[in-house]
Design a protein around this motif. Sequence first.
Motif, PDB file in Angstrom:
ATOM      1  N   VAL A 245      41.360  20.319  35.914  1.00 40.27           N
ATOM      2  CA  VAL A 245      42.764  20.715  36.027  1.00 40.27           C
ATOM      3  C   VAL A 245      43.539  19.572  36.687  1.00 40.27           C
ATOM      4  N   PRO A 246      44.278  18.775  35.911  1.00 50.55           N
ATOM      5  CA  PRO A 246      45.093  17.708  36.511  1.00 50.55           C
ATOM      6  C   PRO A 246      46.219  18.314  37.358  1.00 50.55           C
ATOM      7  N   THR A 295      51.152  21.954  38.799  1.00 49.75           N
ATOM      8  CA  THR A 295      50.525  21.991  37.481  1.00 49.75           C
ATOM      9  C   THR A 295      51.153  20.996  36.509  1.00 49.75           C
ATOM     10  N   LYS A 296      50.330  20.393  35.670  1.00 51.43           N
ATOM     11  CA  LYS A 296      50.807  19.429  34.682  1.00 51.43           C
ATOM     12  C   LYS A 296      50.819  19.974  33.249  1.00 51.43           C
ATOM     13  N   ASP A 315      53.006  26.467  28.683  1.00 54.92           N
ATOM     14  CA  ASP A 315      54.312  26.382  29.321  1.00 54.92           C
ATOM     15  C   ASP A 315      54.184  26.491  30.842  1.00 54.92           C
ATOM     16  N   VAL A 316      54.980  25.704  31.535  1.00 51.92           N
ATOM     17  CA  VAL A 316      55.136  25.835  32.987  1.00 51.92           C
ATOM     18  C   VAL A 316      56.598  25.581  33.327  1.00 51.92           C
ATOM     19  N   ALA A 317      57.160  26.415  34.174  1.00 53.50           N
ATOM     20  CA  ALA A 317      58.527  26.227  34.667  1.00 53.50           C
ATOM     21  C   ALA A 317      58.440  26.008  36.173  1.00 53.50           C
ATOM     22  N   ASP A 337      50.425  31.546  41.234  1.00 56.22           N
ATOM     23  CA  ASP A 337      49.932  30.384  40.498  1.00 56.22           C
ATOM     24  C   ASP A 337      50.335  30.427  39.026  1.00 56.22           C
ATOM     25  N   ALA A 338      50.401  29.224  38.419  1.00 57.19           N
ATOM     26  CA  ALA A 338      50.760  29.100  37.005  1.00 57.19           C
ATOM     27  C   ALA A 338      49.550  28.865  36.120  1.00 57.19           C
ATOM     28  N   VAL A 339      48.446  28.389  36.702  1.00 55.97           N
ATOM     29  CA  VAL A 339      47.221  28.145  35.944  1.00 55.97           C
ATOM     30  C   VAL A 339      46.043  28.568  36.810  1.00 55.97           C
TER      31      VAL A 339
END
Length: 410
Positions: A245-246, A295-296, A315-317, A337-339
């Motif tokens: 996870v970058p 998150t990337k 997608d990430v906002a 968290d987003a991921v």
Amino acid sequence: MKGIKLALIAPAILLLNSCEQKEPSAAKFESEYAKGTFGYDLDFLKQSDSVVVLNSKDGNSQIIVSPKYQAKVFTSTADGKNGKSFGWINYKTFAQKSLDPHMNAYGGEDRLWIGPEGSKFAVFFKPHTKMEFAYWHTPTAFDFENWRLTANTDKKASLTKTTRVMNYQGVMFNMNIIRDIAIMEPADEKKLLGIDFDDKIKSVAFSTSNTIINTSSFPWDKNTGAPCLWNLDMFTPSPKTVIVVPYDIDATGKIATTDYFGQIPPDRVKYNNGILVFKADGKSRGKLGMPPNRTKKIAGSYDAENNVLTIAQFDVAPKATYLNQEWRTDRDPFAGDAVNAYNDGPLANGTQMGPFYEIESVSPAAFLKPGEGLTHKHSVFHFTGDKDELNQISLKTLGISLQDIQVVFK
């Protein structure tokens, strides 16, 4: 890519005492294809469902979409029916005589859930119950109910579900879910990931566009709570599988939450200079998550035993509100968290659902007025073949070489 709003165009506790499934038993099942191949899984699933198979132009890349099993992408192949089946399928669940009151774990390379799982606005717990497994129930529309196939071609499938879900505060959300799934051609893969490869690489990829529409009579806000969309990708682990996870090294705040189900041991998760790595061997249960500002929009894994590089793009906002999904009510419900990444392992009593591992992405909170919707996009890519070519893809997408991935946990 960000969660977007659009105009409207168009579950409570399980009552299952009389519901029984008549599903095939893996022990009695026979196929002309070897177990572990796409052909085997296709034959197996055809016993239970009128599945939809999407194909690339040459037929080598294929994916299985299931209306009966909650619009899952069950699995995929990069090399036709004799190719490796990339998704994790839990064959034994299909043979159970009655529905499980907590979760019916059929598996699936990409399944859609709804969150938040935990927190004061949880949708997996009835109001005011303890946040313990005994009281944990997957919302039925995302667990065992059929979805409706509204359109399909060789390349695309559209499915929908109308349902309602109650949260921990007793608020009932009426919603419509729309899920559009499309298989990609190699040119699409190259464009989306900004990579190049030749015929030494075999690949398969698909995109999902997931939309939630508020069909309630009231707005979803910070007082009522709000749901979110949640893509979960389930894969078969190996002793040499590592999740990558970058992350943004310049962002502020913690890099990751690593204690969802107890602290992940330090010999299983490491992060340095913008790269988090997590051992995904299916032997130790643990989950981690990364906030949206870190998150990337990409994560992946490399299975050195089977020479498979997997990428998830989503997608990430970064400035949006994400929901806390932890099984506790004493933390900010609007800081999540987003991921996420999950490695399966034995429970305290020695039983185990898998083994499998997961790469997951989550949408922002769906703060929506009646008739509005929010869309979350999530795509999955698998590459196998020449290691030098795979290495270049890994460097370009994940920012780490295959060699560095393989040695990190030695």
